[in-house]
Design a protein around this motif. Structure first.
Motif, PDB file in Angstrom:
ATOM      1  N   MET A   1       0.836  -1.176   0.000  1.00  0.00           N
ATOM      2  CA  MET A   1       0.000   0.000   0.000  1.00  0.00           C
ATOM      3  C   MET A   1       0.882   1.240   0.000  1.00  0.00           C
ATOM      4  O   MET A   1       1.838   1.335   0.762  1.00  0.00           O
ATOM      5  N   LYS A   2       0.552   2.192  -0.861  1.00  0.00           N
ATOM      6  CA  LYS A   2       1.304   3.434  -0.943  1.00  0.00           C
ATOM      7  C   LYS A   2       0.560   4.534  -0.211  1.00  0.00           C
ATOM      8  O   LYS A   2      -0.663   4.587  -0.218  1.00  0.00           O
ATOM      9  N   ASN A   3       1.353   5.416   0.408  1.00  0.00           N
ATOM     10  CA  ASN A   3       0.820   6.584   1.096  1.00  0.00           C
ATOM     11  C   ASN A   3       1.554   7.802   0.581  1.00  0.00           C
ATOM     12  O   ASN A   3       2.735   7.733   0.248  1.00  0.00           O
ATOM     13  N   VAL A   4       0.855   8.928   0.550  1.00  0.00           N
ATOM     14  CA  VAL A   4       1.461  10.176   0.119  1.00  0.00           C
ATOM     15  C   VAL A   4       0.967  11.288   1.038  1.00  0.00           C
ATOM     16  O   VAL A   4      -0.166  11.232   1.539  1.00  0.00           O
ATOM     17  N   PHE A   5       1.846  12.268   1.259  1.00  0.00           N
ATOM     18  CA  PHE A   5       1.434  13.433   2.028  1.00  0.00           C
ATOM     19  C   PHE A   5       2.178  14.637   1.474  1.00  0.00           C
ATOM     20  O   PHE A   5       3.287  14.500   0.951  1.00  0.00           O
ATOM     21  N   TYR A   6       1.528  15.791   1.564  1.00  0.00           N
ATOM     22  CA  TYR A   6       2.051  17.016   0.973  1.00  0.00           C
ATOM     23  C   TYR A   6       2.298  18.060   2.051  1.00  0.00           C
ATOM     24  O   TYR A   6       1.526  18.175   3.002  1.00  0.00           O
ATOM     25  N   TYR A   7       3.377  18.812   1.877  1.00  0.00           N
ATOM     26  CA  TYR A   7       3.748  19.845   2.840  1.00  0.00           C
ATOM     27  C   TYR A   7       4.087  21.130   2.093  1.00  0.00           C
ATOM     28  O   TYR A   7       4.746  21.090   1.046  1.00  0.00           O
ATOM     29  N   GLU A   8       3.699  22.241   2.674  1.00  0.00           N
ATOM     30  CA  GLU A   8       4.127  23.537   2.152  1.00  0.00           C
ATOM     31  C   GLU A   8       5.474  23.843   2.790  1.00  0.00           C
ATOM     32  O   GLU A   8       5.623  23.753   4.007  1.00  0.00           O
ATOM     33  N   THR A   9       6.466  24.161   1.960  1.00  0.00           N
ATOM     34  CA  THR A   9       7.798  24.493   2.457  1.00  0.00           C
ATOM     35  C   THR A   9       8.209  25.854   1.907  1.00  0.00           C
ATOM     36  O   THR A   9       7.527  26.412   1.043  1.00  0.00           O
ATOM     37  N   SER A  10       9.336  26.344   2.360  1.00  0.00           N
ATOM     38  CA  SER A  10       9.863  27.619   1.858  1.00  0.00           C
ATOM     39  C   SER A  10      10.240  27.527   0.379  1.00  0.00           C
ATOM     40  O   SER A  10      10.353  28.541  -0.298  1.00  0.00           O
ATOM     41  N   LEU A  11      10.399  26.310  -0.123  1.00  0.00           N
ATOM     42  CA  LEU A  11      10.740  26.099  -1.529  1.00  0.00           C
ATOM     43  C   LEU A  11       9.525  25.751  -2.383  1.00  0.00           C
ATOM     44  O   LEU A  11       9.654  25.575  -3.587  1.00  0.00           O
ATOM     45  N   GLY A  12       8.367  25.635  -1.775  1.00  0.00           N
ATOM     46  CA  GLY A  12       7.154  25.274  -2.493  1.00  0.00           C
ATOM     47  C   GLY A  12       6.537  23.998  -1.945  1.00  0.00           C
ATOM     48  O   GLY A  12       7.023  23.424  -0.964  1.00  0.00           O
ATOM     49  N   MET A  13       5.480  23.557  -2.591  1.00  0.00           N
ATOM     50  CA  MET A  13       4.774  22.352  -2.165  1.00  0.00           C
ATOM     51  C   MET A  13       5.644  21.127  -2.430  1.00  0.00           C
ATOM     52  O   MET A  13       6.170  20.938  -3.521  1.00  0.00           O
ATOM     53  N   LEU A  14       5.796  20.299  -1.390  1.00  0.00           N
ATOM     54  CA  LEU A  14       6.646  19.121  -1.438  1.00  0.00           C
ATOM     55  C   LEU A  14       5.793  17.890  -1.183  1.00  0.00           C
ATOM     56  O   LEU A  14       4.996  17.877  -0.244  1.00  0.00           O
ATOM     57  N   GLY A  15       5.958  16.862  -1.998  1.00  0.00           N
ATOM     58  CA  GLY A  15       5.259  15.603  -1.798  1.00  0.00           C
ATOM     59  C   GLY A  15       6.228  14.520  -1.360  1.00  0.00           C
ATOM     60  O   GLY A  15       7.365  14.466  -1.834  1.00  0.00           O
ATOM     61  N   ILE A  16       5.768  13.685  -0.440  1.00  0.00           N
ATOM     62  CA  ILE A  16       6.558  12.533   0.014  1.00  0.00           C
ATOM     63  C   ILE A  16       5.650  11.312  -0.073  1.00  0.00           C
ATOM     64  O   ILE A  16       4.533  11.325   0.447  1.00  0.00           O
ATOM     65  N   GLU A  17       6.135  10.264  -0.719  1.00  0.00           N
ATOM     66  CA  GLU A  17       5.348   9.042  -0.891  1.00  0.00           C
ATOM     67  C   GLU A  17       6.144   7.855  -0.358  1.00  0.00           C
ATOM     68  O   GLU A  17       7.353   7.758  -0.577  1.00  0.00           O
ATOM     69  N   GLU A  31       2.368  16.633  -9.908  1.00  0.00           N
ATOM     70  CA  GLU A  31       1.635  15.776 -10.845  1.00  0.00           C
ATOM     71  C   GLU A  31       2.150  14.339 -10.842  1.00  0.00           C
ATOM     72  O   GLU A  31       1.471  13.434 -11.314  1.00  0.00           O
ATOM     73  N   LYS A  32       3.330  14.103 -10.298  1.00  0.00           N
ATOM     74  CA  LYS A  32       3.895  12.755 -10.264  1.00  0.00           C
ATOM     75  C   LYS A  32       3.494  11.981  -9.015  1.00  0.00           C
ATOM     76  O   LYS A  32       3.828  10.819  -8.875  1.00  0.00           O
ATOM     77  N   PHE A  33       2.784  12.627  -8.103  1.00  0.00           N
ATOM     78  CA  PHE A  33       2.499  12.017  -6.809  1.00  0.00           C
ATOM     79  C   PHE A  33       1.076  11.491  -6.694  1.00  0.00           C
ATOM     80  O   PHE A  33       0.168  11.962  -7.358  1.00  0.00           O
ATOM     81  N   GLY A  34       0.937  10.539  -5.788  1.00  0.00           N
ATOM     82  CA  GLY A  34      -0.374  10.098  -5.352  1.00  0.00           C
ATOM     83  C   GLY A  34      -1.102   9.120  -6.234  1.00  0.00           C
ATOM     84  O   GLY A  34      -2.224   8.741  -5.925  1.00  0.00           O
ATOM     85  N   LYS A  35      -0.493   8.665  -7.326  1.00  0.00           N
ATOM     86  CA  LYS A  35      -1.166   7.672  -8.168  1.00  0.00           C
ATOM     87  C   LYS A  35      -1.273   6.373  -7.382  1.00  0.00           C
ATOM     88  O   LYS A  35      -0.271   5.833  -6.928  1.00  0.00           O
ATOM     89  N   ASN A  36      -2.469   5.892  -7.193  1.00  0.00           N
ATOM     90  CA  ASN A  36      -2.718   4.662  -6.440  1.00  0.00           C
ATOM     91  C   ASN A  36      -2.189   4.731  -5.005  1.00  0.00           C
ATOM     92  O   ASN A  36      -1.686   3.749  -4.474  1.00  0.00           O
ATOM     93  N   ALA A  37      -2.274   5.909  -4.402  1.00  0.00           N
ATOM     94  CA  ALA A  37      -1.801   6.081  -3.033  1.00  0.00           C
ATOM     95  C   ALA A  37      -2.878   6.750  -2.191  1.00  0.00           C
ATOM     96  O   ALA A  37      -3.663   7.546  -2.685  1.00  0.00           O
ATOM     97  N   ASP A  38      -2.883   6.397  -0.921  1.00  0.00           N
ATOM     98  CA  ASP A  38      -3.771   7.064   0.026  1.00  0.00           C
ATOM     99  C   ASP A  38      -3.089   8.318   0.539  1.00  0.00           C
ATOM    100  O   ASP A  38      -1.880   8.304   0.804  1.00  0.00           O
ATOM    101  N   VAL A  39      -3.842   9.391   0.691  1.00  0.00           N
ATOM    102  CA  VAL A  39      -3.290  10.599   1.292  1.00  0.00           C
ATOM    103  C   VAL A  39      -3.326  10.385   2.800  1.00  0.00           C
ATOM    104  O   VAL A  39      -4.384  10.428   3.434  1.00  0.00           O
ATOM    105  N   TYR A  40      -2.147  10.083   3.338  1.00  0.00           N
ATOM    106  CA  TYR A  40      -2.040   9.735   4.749  1.00  0.00           C
ATOM    107  C   TYR A  40      -0.619  10.023   5.215  1.00  0.00           C
ATOM    108  O   TYR A  40       0.348   9.611   4.578  1.00  0.00           O
ATOM    109  N   GLU A  41      -0.494  10.709   6.333  1.00  0.00           N
ATOM    110  CA  GLU A  41       0.817  11.040   6.881  1.00  0.00           C
ATOM    111  C   GLU A  41       1.289   9.915   7.802  1.00  0.00           C
ATOM    112  O   GLU A  41       0.937   9.861   8.966  1.00  0.00           O
ATOM    113  N   THR A  42       2.084   9.017   7.243  1.00  0.00           N
ATOM    114  CA  THR A  42       2.635   7.912   8.034  1.00  0.00           C
ATOM    115  C   THR A  42       3.772   8.425   8.920  1.00  0.00           C
ATOM    116  O   THR A  42       4.282   9.533   8.723  1.00  0.00           O
TER     117      THR A  42
END
Length: 154
Positions: A1-17, A31-42
């Protein structure tokens, strides 16, 4: 199972999967993030972001996060060579090609760099043109410049 979460940073929106065990994608191209992933901060995603925040503040020079980048054998070889570039230093595409034992593979190294799915931690921003210019960064040259400034490499 994949998880993804997004954060606003000083450099812009950052995604971690992550895949439940390791980080598989990190970067600024949403646009490269979250395909077949739950938005969840593990816990792993949270730990990764905390280490990134320390890095952005100049308090961290190395990461201890499990990584599982998905790519070809050649790409993985290049990405491992990128991880050997010390904090605050840069290498050219030619130097990376030579480090993997294929000094004529500069263009292929550039393509592998471009496809690096775990930016910052696999530090493709530390690779510059042979003329010393900042070239090619999937997150944009502006972000590459900011990352190198954080490290004192500019």
């Amino acid at each position: 199972m994949k998880n993804v979460f997004y954060y606003e940073t000083s450099l812009g929106m950052l995604g971690i999967e992550d895949n439940g065990f390791a980080v598989i994608r990190l970067g600024f191209q949403m646009e490269k993030f979250g395909k077949n992933a739950d938005v969840y901060e593990t816990e792993l995603i949270k730990k990764t972001f905390n280490q990134l925040e320390e890095y952005f503040c100049g308090e961290r020079t190395a990461f201890n996060i499990p990584l599982a980048p998905e790519g070809t054998a050649f790409q993985k070889k290049v990405w491992e060579a990128l991880r050997q570039i010390p904090y605050g230093e840069t290498k050219t595409y030619g130097q990376v090609a030579a480090a993997i034992g294929n000094p004529k593979a500069c263009r292929a190294v550039g393509m592998a760099n471009n496809r690096n799915p775990i930016g910052i931690i696999i530090p493709c921003h530390r690779v510059i043109g042979s003329n010393g210019k900042l070239v090619g960064y999937a997150g944009g040259i502006n972000i590459k410049e900011q990352l190198l400034k954080i490290e004192g490499a500019l």
